[in-house]
Enzyme design. Structure first.
Site, PDB file in Angstrom:
ATOM      1  N   ASP A  31     -12.802   2.565  -1.245  1.00  0.00           N
ATOM      2  CA  ASP A  31     -11.991   2.936  -0.092  1.00  0.00           C
ATOM      3  C   ASP A  31     -12.612   4.168   0.548  1.00  0.00           C
ATOM      4  O   ASP A  31     -12.965   5.117  -0.146  1.00  0.00           O
ATOM      5  CB  ASP A  31     -10.571   3.223  -0.566  1.00  0.00           C
ATOM      6  N   HIS A  32     -12.710   4.143   1.809  1.00  0.00           N
ATOM      7  CA  HIS A  32     -13.310   5.244   2.578  1.00  0.00           C
ATOM      8  C   HIS A  32     -14.645   5.644   1.942  1.00  0.00           C
ATOM      9  O   HIS A  32     -15.068   5.095   0.939  1.00  0.00           O
ATOM     10  CB  HIS A  32     -12.386   6.465   2.655  1.00  0.00           C
ATOM     11  N   HIS A  73       0.853  -1.197   0.000  1.00  0.00           N
ATOM     12  CA  HIS A  73       0.000   0.000   0.000  1.00  0.00           C
ATOM     13  C   HIS A  73       0.886   1.243   0.000  1.00  0.00           C
ATOM     14  O   HIS A  73       1.908   1.274   0.678  1.00  0.00           O
ATOM     15  CB  HIS A  73      -0.880  -0.023   1.261  1.00  0.00           C
ATOM     16  N   HIS A 120      -7.515   0.148  -4.157  1.00  0.00           N
ATOM     17  CA  HIS A 120      -8.359   0.937  -3.262  1.00  0.00           C
ATOM     18  C   HIS A 120      -8.855   2.093  -4.105  1.00  0.00           C
ATOM     19  O   HIS A 120      -8.042   2.885  -4.593  1.00  0.00           O
ATOM     20  CB  HIS A 120      -7.532   1.529  -2.117  1.00  0.00           C
ATOM     21  N   TYR A 143     -14.808   4.607   7.281  1.00  0.00           N
ATOM     22  CA  TYR A 143     -15.415   3.331   6.877  1.00  0.00           C
ATOM     23  C   TYR A 143     -16.907   3.253   7.198  1.00  0.00           C
ATOM     24  O   TYR A 143     -17.381   2.292   7.812  1.00  0.00           O
ATOM     25  CB  TYR A 143     -14.641   2.168   7.520  1.00  0.00           C
ATOM     26  N   CYS A 178      -3.693   2.517  -4.524  1.00  0.00           N
ATOM     27  CA  CYS A 178      -4.683   3.272  -3.759  1.00  0.00           C
ATOM     28  C   CYS A 178      -4.802   4.653  -4.393  1.00  0.00           C
ATOM     29  O   CYS A 178      -3.911   5.496  -4.256  1.00  0.00           O
ATOM     30  CB  CYS A 178      -4.269   3.367  -2.295  1.00  0.00           C
TER      31      CYS A 178
HETATM   32  C1  DNO Z   1      -6.655   3.358   5.451  1.00  0.00           C
HETATM   33  C2  DNO Z   1      -6.111   2.171   4.796  1.00  0.00           C
HETATM   34  C3  DNO Z   1      -4.710   1.840   5.244  1.00  0.00           C
HETATM   35  C4  DNO Z   1      -4.307   0.484   4.731  1.00  0.00           C
HETATM   36  C5  DNO Z   1      -2.933   0.045   5.104  1.00  0.00           C
HETATM   37  C6  DNO Z   1      -2.553  -1.176   4.345  1.00  0.00           C
HETATM   38  O1  DNO Z   1      -7.799   3.575   5.478  1.00  0.00           O
HETATM   39  O2  DNO Z   1      -6.208   2.237   3.445  1.00  0.00           O
HETATM   40  O3  DNO Z   1      -4.678   1.856   6.625  1.00  0.00           O
HETATM   41  O4  DNO Z   1      -5.153  -0.482   5.232  1.00  0.00           O
HETATM   42  O5  DNO Z   1      -2.013   1.028   4.888  1.00  0.00           O
HETATM   43  O6  DNO Z   1      -1.446  -1.774   4.896  1.00  0.00           O
END
Ligand code: DNO
Length: 400
Positions: free
Chosen positions: A357-358, A236, A301, A374, A274
């Site tokens: 993501d989020h 990530h 993500h 989340y 991401c």
């Molecule tokens: C945040 C996430 C990160 C992710 C880590 C993966 O919301 O995208 O915390 O889980 O960095 O290792």
């Protein structure tokens, strides 16, 4: 593209019954309760799988699709203390996960803090809220709350931070300290200011070059095993993608990824693309990165950010999934092209997992609590938007 949903485990206020209704099938989860550095026991992996899949007779239709994260200890990142034992344990966990049928393993190599924000509940005009990184607040934290002796910013930013801090009510000062210290996924509590200071002191003398060398050392040990086991590791990026608090960060740009992928040139050594983390940086061209690194992108993500101003570094907030500075539709197009290429090659990984993501906290999200970023409704909306765009792009591809 395989729809995923992050679920933090039994304590997650978003219940699996609700997740089912989002339509996502691949659950993204981790055993957050196991201390970083320890082996994930087979029985606990199996228990999590069973919980996700549901009791016999009442299957949920869900499965544990992606591990996020198998955490990498600070000892491994610094090569101190128990780092060799921790790598051995990480490898042992890979064996257990592979035996259980898991394939995609996400991790990160950010020192001390994972994602870092100054606001977790930043109000937008329509009444929803999101996470935000305000550069002036962050500098105020570094200079006047943490009082880091080496903190150094451009003179105008220093001045703005001074003025901001002077006017900042005590309650906001405490909230800012808590928010910055909060960046640990699955963590219920933020690091205190003293906790952050202690962690920073452990990284004295570790610059970007050294951290990168440690990452390569780590990958040289774990990636061949993952390859052998048929697993796909995916790192990530840094969030936000630049050094913070004097700590090095080495996974912020396309060049950072290219260096790591080349250093350990195995398909198992891959990327978590991401779009929100990388997209905070104006020089990261996400569709282009997908096209060029795509062969090694094992997990996505998908979220968006709106940068507030020009220049770099910059403040930003997390915007709606299709609404921000990342050209999400172009990125999705690049992902679909990569999948078509994989299909043509007969690769079995032609269905790349992603998760919305989020998400914005909207309607009754705030009453549910849980991890910042989340929410149920905000992520569901994000997933629905992404699903719509993917459907249109896939149909257009098929019709072309
Ligand atoms: C945040 C996430 C990160 C992710 C880590 C993966 O919301 O995208 O915390 O889980 O960095 O290792």
């Amino acid at each position: 593209m395989q729809e995923g949903w992050r679920w933090f485990g039994p304590q997650d206020p978003v219940r699996l019954e609700a997740v089912r209704q989002t339509g996502a099938k691949a659950i993204v989860s981790a055993l957050h309760h196991i201390p970083t550095g320890d082996v994930w026991p087979r029985a606990q992996i199996a228990a999590r799988q069973a919980l996700i899949a549901g009791p016999e007779g009442g299957p949920t239709g869900l499965h544990w699709g992606v591990v996020e994260s198998l955490p990498v200890s600070e000892d491994i990142k610094r090569q101190t203390g128990d780092w060799r034992a921790h790598i051995a344990n990480w490898i042992q966990s890979l064996h257990h996960l592979a035996d259980a049928g898991l394939k995609v393993i996400c991790y990160n190599f950010m020192p001390v803090l994972d994602w870092t924000r100054t606001h977790i509940d930043y109000a937008l005009a329509d009444g929803s809220s999101c996470m935000r990184f305000d550069l002036v607040d962050f500098a105020a934290y570094d200079l006047f709350i943490l009082r880091r002796p080496d903190a150094d910013f451009a003179p105008e930013l220093m001045q703005a931070a001074q003025a901001r801090f002077t006017d900042m009510p005590d309650a906001r000062r405490s909230e800012l300290a808590r928010t910055v210290g909060y960046g640990l996924p699955g963590a219920a509590e933020a690091l205190t200011v003293d906790g952050v200071r202690d962690c920073l002191s452990l990284y004295r003398g570790i610059d970007a070059q050294r951290l990168r060398a440690h990452l390569v050392d780590f990958l040289e040990q774990v990636a061949p095993v993952a390859q052998e086991l048929g697993l796909r590791l995916c790192c990530h990026p840094d969030d936000p993608p630049f050094p913070l608090l004097g700590l090095p960060r080495v996974m912020s740009t396309e060049a950072d990824y290219a260096a790591i992928l080349d250093a350990v040139d195995l398909p198992a050594n891959g990327v978590t693309l991401c779009s929100g983390s990388l997209g905070a940086r104006p020089d990261n061209d996400l569709p282009g990165m997908m096209a060029r690194l795509g062969d090694r992108v094992h997990f996505l993500h998908l979220r968006n950010v709106r940068r507030e101003g020009r220049g770099w570094p910059v403040s930003f907030y997390e915007s709606g999934h299709l609404d921000g500075d990342v050209d999400m539709v172009a990125l999705l197009g690049a992902v679909l092209q990569q999948e078509a290429r994989r299909r043509a090659l007969g690769r079995s990984d032609d269905n790349i997992p992603f998760r919305p993501d989020h998400g914005l906290h909207m309607t009754d999200d705030r009453s549910r609590g849980g991890q910042p970023g989340y929410p149920l409704v905000g992520r569901h909306v994000g997933l629905a938007e992404l699903r719509g765009a993917i459907a249109v792009l896939s149909r257009a591809g098929a019709l072309a």
